[in-house]
Write an enzyme that holds these catalytic residues in place. Sequence first.
Site, PDB file in Angstrom:
ATOM      1  N   LYS A 162       0.837  -1.199   0.000  1.00  0.00           N
ATOM      2  CA  LYS A 162       0.000   0.000   0.000  1.00  0.00           C
ATOM      3  C   LYS A 162       0.876   1.254   0.000  1.00  0.00           C
ATOM      4  O   LYS A 162       2.067   1.205   0.296  1.00  0.00           O
ATOM      5  CB  LYS A 162      -0.933  -0.005   1.212  1.00  0.00           C
ATOM      6  CG  LYS A 162      -0.250   0.033   2.563  1.00  0.00           C
ATOM      7  CD  LYS A 162      -1.286  -0.015   3.690  1.00  0.00           C
ATOM      8  CE  LYS A 162      -0.602   0.018   5.052  1.00  0.00           C
ATOM      9  NZ  LYS A 162      -1.578   0.060   6.163  1.00  0.00           N
ATOM     10  N   ARG A 205     -10.844   0.452  15.649  1.00  0.00           N
ATOM     11  CA  ARG A 205     -10.867   1.254  14.428  1.00  0.00           C
ATOM     12  C   ARG A 205     -11.767   0.626  13.371  1.00  0.00           C
ATOM     13  O   ARG A 205     -12.616   1.292  12.806  1.00  0.00           O
ATOM     14  CB  ARG A 205      -9.428   1.406  13.884  1.00  0.00           C
ATOM     15  CG  ARG A 205      -9.300   2.331  12.700  1.00  0.00           C
ATOM     16  CD  ARG A 205      -7.853   2.401  12.222  1.00  0.00           C
ATOM     17  NE  ARG A 205      -7.383   1.118  11.705  1.00  0.00           N
ATOM     18  CZ  ARG A 205      -6.166   0.899  11.227  1.00  0.00           C
ATOM     19  NH1 ARG A 205      -5.270   1.880  11.232  1.00  0.00           N
ATOM     20  NH2 ARG A 205      -5.818  -0.297  10.772  1.00  0.00           N
ATOM     21  N   TYR A 260      16.226  30.114   6.760  1.00  0.00           N
ATOM     22  CA  TYR A 260      14.956  30.642   7.252  1.00  0.00           C
ATOM     23  C   TYR A 260      14.951  30.716   8.776  1.00  0.00           C
ATOM     24  O   TYR A 260      15.356  29.781   9.461  1.00  0.00           O
ATOM     25  CB  TYR A 260      13.791  29.769   6.807  1.00  0.00           C
ATOM     26  CG  TYR A 260      13.437  29.916   5.343  1.00  0.00           C
ATOM     27  CD1 TYR A 260      12.982  31.126   4.833  1.00  0.00           C
ATOM     28  CD2 TYR A 260      13.539  28.833   4.476  1.00  0.00           C
ATOM     29  CE1 TYR A 260      12.646  31.254   3.497  1.00  0.00           C
ATOM     30  CE2 TYR A 260      13.202  28.942   3.134  1.00  0.00           C
ATOM     31  CZ  TYR A 260      12.761  30.155   2.657  1.00  0.00           C
ATOM     32  OH  TYR A 260      12.431  30.299   1.329  1.00  0.00           O
ATOM     33  N   MET A 262      12.228  23.957   1.235  1.00  0.00           N
ATOM     34  CA  MET A 262      11.461  23.149   0.297  1.00  0.00           C
ATOM     35  C   MET A 262      12.348  22.318  -0.634  1.00  0.00           C
ATOM     36  O   MET A 262      12.073  21.140  -0.895  1.00  0.00           O
ATOM     37  CB  MET A 262      10.532  24.032  -0.533  1.00  0.00           C
ATOM     38  CG  MET A 262       9.669  23.261  -1.525  1.00  0.00           C
ATOM     39  SD  MET A 262       8.572  24.315  -2.482  1.00  0.00           S
ATOM     40  CE  MET A 262       7.386  24.804  -1.214  1.00  0.00           C
TER      41      MET A 262
END
Length: 368
Positions: A34, A130, A251, A299
């Site tokens: 998956k 769940r 940053y 990024m």
Amino acid sequence: MARPAFAKIDLAALRHNYERLRTLHGGRALAVLKANAYGHGAVRCAHALTDIADGFAVAFLEEAVALREAGINAPILVLEGMFDAHDLQVAQELELWIVVHHEAQLRMIELSACTTPLHVWLKLNTGMERAGFAPEDAAAVHSRLVSTGKIEQIILMSHFARADEPDSEATAAQIERFDNATAGIAGDRSLCNSAGVLAWPDARLDWARPGIALYGADPIPSGEHGLLPVMTLESRVFAVRDLQAGEALGYGARFIASRPTRVGLVAMGYADGYPRTAPEGTAVMVDGQVSGIIGRVSMDMLTVDITDHPSTGIGSRLELWGPRIRVNDVAHASGTIAYELLCNVKRVPLQYSQEPLVHTPKLESAAA
């Protein structure tokens, strides 16, 4: 020249891990593919395993369809089951195995016009809270499925909530609930996910469903189970700059140089899947030497301290995780789990190798 960032996928390591897990578990094992094989490429991984795997498992129908369209004819289990009658029809046409875990899915089968017998995995909720039928309803639901006359085989299953915590009593309680609920019901059983295979011998029944461990990320803390990392996330230094003491980098000016510092600029960022939350000092390998991230991951780029590596410069190779830098350690340092890091790998090309990559001893920690 192409951007020098990529993920090497070692298909020989994948096969090693599958065989290791299947042998440890005994019985049969579905290789869980998956989420694009946890970021490793579902189709290529399936083809690499097709001659040794007992079958595969995916999350939802579209993932199974992609494998069938790629020529995978082995059994494929759809773990979420079907969402509507159309899903059930496609599952029947493609001979997919389906999980049934709630009343609406059961009713779909009862009301369907299936002409080909279905292979169903009946899921019980033994403590995950769940998905799954209540344990006390197991016999009644099993009987309803059989009475439809549309079922070829029913496998009884559940899913562990805390199997990666070997000292917790929760998994033993789930095993006991499952055994009590299914006593007297014929059919194969399946309990083990990756952590179940590795840490819970009492749960090793007829079928295993290993996922994350297939890809070499051991889900058991401090686990040493002979698994090999399948993905090596790599890049290169493509620029070098010098900071003076007191100068800030990146940053938010998170890093301020305390000494004259050589900085390597690396083509890898959070848009590629490397975690933005990786803290100062998270380890990387630069030309085979340990270094650490400085400044905030952005990024498209990140920065590493190469002050103590004078031979390092433009073109130097970095391992962000792989044989020497454990993805589990990077995840822990970043406040997440290896599952998320691997599934988030994107934009960088995947480079596949059938030949085993060199697996050198790993570091004890990925954080400085």
